[in-house]
Design a protein around this motif. Structure first.
Motif, PDB file in Angstrom:
ATOM      1  N   GLU A 104      23.593  31.263 -70.661  1.00 54.56           N
ATOM      2  CA  GLU A 104      23.989  31.838 -69.374  1.00 54.56           C
ATOM      3  C   GLU A 104      25.504  31.930 -69.245  1.00 54.56           C
ATOM      4  N   PRO A 110      16.761  18.694 -61.692  1.00 51.93           N
ATOM      5  CA  PRO A 110      15.578  19.491 -62.027  1.00 51.93           C
ATOM      6  C   PRO A 110      14.289  18.692 -61.896  1.00 51.93           C
ATOM      7  N   ILE A 116      10.424  21.168 -65.547  1.00 46.98           N
ATOM      8  CA  ILE A 116      11.007  22.287 -66.286  1.00 46.98           C
ATOM      9  C   ILE A 116      10.345  22.360 -67.659  1.00 46.98           C
ATOM     10  N   ALA A 134       8.983  25.305 -63.963  1.00 47.41           N
ATOM     11  CA  ALA A 134      10.115  26.231 -63.980  1.00 47.41           C
ATOM     12  C   ALA A 134      10.554  26.473 -65.407  1.00 47.41           C
ATOM     13  N   GLU A 135      11.250  27.569 -65.610  1.00 47.68           N
ATOM     14  CA  GLU A 135      11.828  27.873 -66.910  1.00 47.68           C
ATOM     15  C   GLU A 135      13.268  27.336 -66.969  1.00 47.68           C
ATOM     16  N   GLU A 184      15.897  28.690 -67.843  1.00 46.38           N
ATOM     17  CA  GLU A 184      16.858  29.690 -67.382  1.00 46.38           C
ATOM     18  C   GLU A 184      17.089  29.605 -65.864  1.00 46.38           C
ATOM     19  N   GLU A 185      16.076  29.160 -65.130  1.00 45.88           N
ATOM     20  CA  GLU A 185      16.247  29.018 -63.686  1.00 45.88           C
ATOM     21  C   GLU A 185      17.249  27.924 -63.360  1.00 45.88           C
ATOM     22  N   VAL A 186      17.203  26.842 -64.101  1.00 39.54           N
ATOM     23  CA  VAL A 186      18.178  25.762 -63.919  1.00 39.54           C
ATOM     24  C   VAL A 186      19.561  26.237 -64.360  1.00 39.54           C
ATOM     25  N   ARG A 188      20.930  29.102 -64.237  1.00 39.54           N
ATOM     26  CA  ARG A 188      21.604  29.947 -63.247  1.00 39.54           C
ATOM     27  C   ARG A 188      22.230  29.104 -62.130  1.00 39.54           C
ATOM     28  N   LEU A 189      21.567  28.022 -61.747  1.00 39.27           N
ATOM     29  CA  LEU A 189      22.132  27.121 -60.742  1.00 39.27           C
ATOM     30  C   LEU A 189      23.365  26.410 -61.290  1.00 39.27           C
ATOM     31  N   ILE A 211      16.274  21.244 -57.814  1.00 34.83           N
ATOM     32  CA  ILE A 211      15.611  22.470 -58.276  1.00 34.83           C
ATOM     33  C   ILE A 211      14.282  21.997 -58.838  1.00 34.83           C
ATOM     34  N   GLY A 222      10.964  22.887 -57.306  1.00 31.12           N
ATOM     35  CA  GLY A 222       9.778  23.540 -56.768  1.00 31.12           C
ATOM     36  C   GLY A 222       9.315  22.982 -55.446  1.00 31.12           C
TER      37      GLY A 222
END
Length: 248
Positions: free
Chosen positions: A25, A186, A189, A214-215, A217-219, A221-222, A241, A243
Motif C-alpha cells: 500500500e 486488528p 484478519i 477481514a483482508e 489490505e483493509e488494515v 489502508r488504515l 479494525i 468488524g
C-alpha cells in the motif's frame, strides 16, 4: 495516490500478511519501502513485488528481538533510502492462546520479545532519523487482544496491551517534535498467522457485526492513512479494525 512520493518507509513483518499488505500500500502511494522480515526470502519476495522492484525498494533481514540486528537493518535503510520518514511495526507472533498456568516462561518471554520489545527496538532505532528531519510517523500494530482479554492467551494479550502503552508514550514524548505515533487494533484478519485458528474463532467471527474475516489490505489502508498527512492531528490513538467485535 502519490501522497508518499519522496518519502521512505520501514515496515517490519513485511514478508507476509498485514506487513506485506502495508508495504504494498505504501509503495503504491509513492513511498520507497524497506521491507524487513526475519525470513530473508520473504523480505526479498515482498520487495521484488513492489512497484519498481528492488531497484526502488529494499529487502532487509532482522530478528526484531535483537538490538544489533535491528540497528544494522535500520542503518542500512537510512543509508539506502536517505532516511526513514515512516515506520510500521507489524511483526508479531501468537501464543496459541495458552493458559497462564500452562505457559512456559520461555514462551512468555518469546512472545513479549517479538510483540512488544520488537516495536520498541525498531522505534528506538528509527527515531534519530526522524528527529533529524523534524518529522515522522509511526504506526504500531496492536490487536483486538490489546483492548480486550478474549482474543488471545496471556502473553499475547499482555504484549498487545503493552503496545498501546508504548504508542501513547511515544506520542507524548515525540509529538511536540513533529513525530506522530498511533496504533491499530486488528481483529480477525485473514493472514497466515491467524488462519490456522479459524475453527477456534469461527463462532466469534460470525458473531461480529461484520460477520466475516477481514483482508490484510483493509488494515493496510488504515495504516497508510495514519502514516499520511491527512492524519496530522491524530496522535496517541488506538484504532479498532475488528468488524465491530469490541462494540458488542
Amino acid at each position: 495516490m502519490g501522497e508518499f512520493e519522496g518519502k521512505a518507509a520501514l515496515v517490519t513483518g513485511a514478508g507476509s500478511g498485514i506487513g506485506q499488505a502495508v508495504a504494498e500500500e505504501l509503495a503504491r502511494r509513492g513511498a520507497r519501502v524497506a521491507a524487513l522480515d526475519v525470513r530473508t526470502d520473504a523480505a526479498q519476495e515482498t520487495a521484488a513485488g513492489l512497484p519498481g522492484g528492488t531497484e526502488r525498494h529494499l529487502a532487509l533481514t532482522a530478528d526484531v528481538t535483537s538490538v544489533d540486528e535491528v540497528d544494522r537493518a535500520v542503518n542500512a535503510a537510512v543509508d539506502a533510502l536517505g532516511g526513514v520518514d515512516m515506520l510500521a511495526n507489524v511483526a508479531g507472533i501468537p501464543d496459541d492462546a495458552a493458559l497462564c498456568h500452562l505457559m512456559s516462561p520461555d514462551q512468555w518471554q518469546r512472545v513479549l520479545s517479538v510483540d512488544l520489545t520488537g516495536p520498541f527496538l525498531a522505534a528506538r532505532a528509527v527515531l534519530p532519523s526522524m528527529l533529524e528531519r523534524g518529522a515522522g510517523a509511526i504506526v504500531n500494530v496492536s490487536s483486538l487482544a490489546g483492548l480486550v482479554a478474549s482474543a488471545g492467551g496471556v502473553a499475547y494479550t499482555a504484549a498487545k496491551h503493552g503496545v498501546l502503552g508504548l504508542t501513547k508514550r511515544l506520542a507524548v514524548e515525540y509529538g511536540p517534535l513533529g513525530i506522530r505515533a498511533n496504533a491499530v487494533c486488528p481483529g480477525y484478519i485473514a493472514t497466515p498467522m491467524n488462519l490456522p485458528y479459524r475453527e477456534m474463532v469461527k463462532e466469534a467471527v460470525e458473531a461480529t457485526p461484520a460477520g466475516r474475516w477481514a483482508e490484510p489490505e483493509e488494515v493496510a489502508r488504515l495504516v497508510a492513512y495514519l502514516l499520511g498527512p491527512d492524519a496530522g492531528y491524530v496522535l496517541g490513538a488506538a484504532f479498532s479494525i475488528d468488524g465491530g467485535a469490541t462494540a458488542l
